[in-house]
Design an enzyme around this catalytic site. Sequence first.
Site, mmCIF file in Angstrom:
data_model
loop_
_atom_site.group_PDB
_atom_site.id
_atom_site.type_symbol
_atom_site.label_atom_id
_atom_site.label_comp_id
_atom_site.label_asym_id
_atom_site.label_seq_id
_atom_site.Cartn_x
_atom_site.Cartn_y
_atom_site.Cartn_z
ATOM 1 N N LYS A 166 0.187 10.590 4.246
ATOM 2 C CA LYS A 166 -0.121 9.360 3.507
ATOM 3 C C LYS A 166 -1.558 8.929 3.826
ATOM 4 C CE LYS A 166 0.231 5.369 1.387
ATOM 5 N NZ LYS A 166 0.154 5.322 -0.079
ATOM 6 N N CYS A 205 -7.961 5.216 -4.873
ATOM 7 C CA CYS A 205 -6.782 4.336 -4.837
ATOM 8 C C CYS A 205 -7.045 3.104 -5.704
ATOM 9 C CB CYS A 205 -6.460 3.908 -3.405
ATOM 10 S SG CYS A 205 -5.052 2.769 -3.393
HETATM 11 C C1 SIN Z 1 -1.218 3.267 -2.804
HETATM 12 O O1 SIN Z 1 -0.870 3.264 -1.609
HETATM 13 O O2 SIN Z 1 -1.459 2.215 -3.412
HETATM 14 C C2 SIN Z 1 -1.364 4.564 -3.536
HETATM 15 C C3 SIN Z 1 -2.480 5.355 -2.990
HETATM 16 C C4 SIN Z 1 -3.354 5.949 -4.056
HETATM 17 O O3 SIN Z 1 -3.090 5.810 -5.238
HETATM 18 O O4 SIN Z 1 -4.360 6.549 -3.710
#
Ligand code: SIN
Length: 314
Positions: free
Chosen positions: A45, A131
């Site tokens: 993540k 993001c």
């Molecule tokens: C998120 O955690 O909002 C998604 C991450 C991403 O889209 O890069």
Amino acid sequence: MTSLTTTIGGRTFDNCMMNAAGVRCQNKQDLDALVASSAGAYVTKSATPQKRAGNPSPRMHTLPKGSINSMGLPNNGLDYYLDYVIDDQRKRPDATNFLSVAGTSLEDNLAMLHQIQESEYTGFVELNLSCPNVPGKPQVGYDFDRVNTVLDKVFEFYTKPLGVKLPPYFDLVHFDQIAAILNQYPLTFVNSINSIGNALVVDPQTERVAIRPKGGFGGIGGASVKPTALANVRGLALRLKPEIKIIGTGGILNGVDVFEHILCGASMVQIGTQFGYEGTPLFDRLAKELREIMNQKGYTNINEFRGKLKTFDD
Ligand code: SIN
């Protein structure tokens, strides 16, 4: 046996399919499950320097053809993921995996990359420039001057294999512009695409948006983004120097979708939304389905058709 092996930056992966950052890769249990699966690699993540709770719920909503999310980078902080990948590297020195970082400022990204550079980690880093879900922080990938600045500063000191995760682009001039920038740097890969950012889903019954953060605006993933993902993979494959390999992400539900991404030029594919629904058995199913297509067509490895998409002008 039909081979799904692929090579990126001189590292070989037995399977060209893996998870996309964000889905089922936030904690050790998730990552252990990926290690035990048939995926060719895992990506963690996207990390920020410190642990983050992310955006308030509801922050993800299932759609008939995918999902909308505005997670806001919930994660356990860089130390957690760096410890995990280093520990894994000690146990499995021949396996290459991906550590994703997504600082919400240039300073955060540089600080994290300095920490990784100074660590014993030798695997890939995926620098997330796309993001769409952090309130007040625009997607760096849409600001071409900023991408240039970020990569200039990163490659002043960073010498390990690094790639960038990009947002989708929607104009051929933008493919030209971003590729011209990326081609100036010793990138190992680009990952295209992140979700289609800042979409809005409305519930006509309640007359309300589907998710809470950012007034309902969020990123779309899953089946409905496949044509955009394929266009971006193809658009970049036609423009990037051959040393920069492409990871195709977006809209993969089955082996045909994987086949199409590879035809457009992907050396590896990542699966997000559908991996969320199916978990690690997904990788067995996709491998079986891709092998069936390759067998029918007489392909024995993915390089025989990678990037060989035909147009009506061929
Ligand atoms: C998120 O955690 O909002 C998604 C991450 C991403 O889209 O890069």
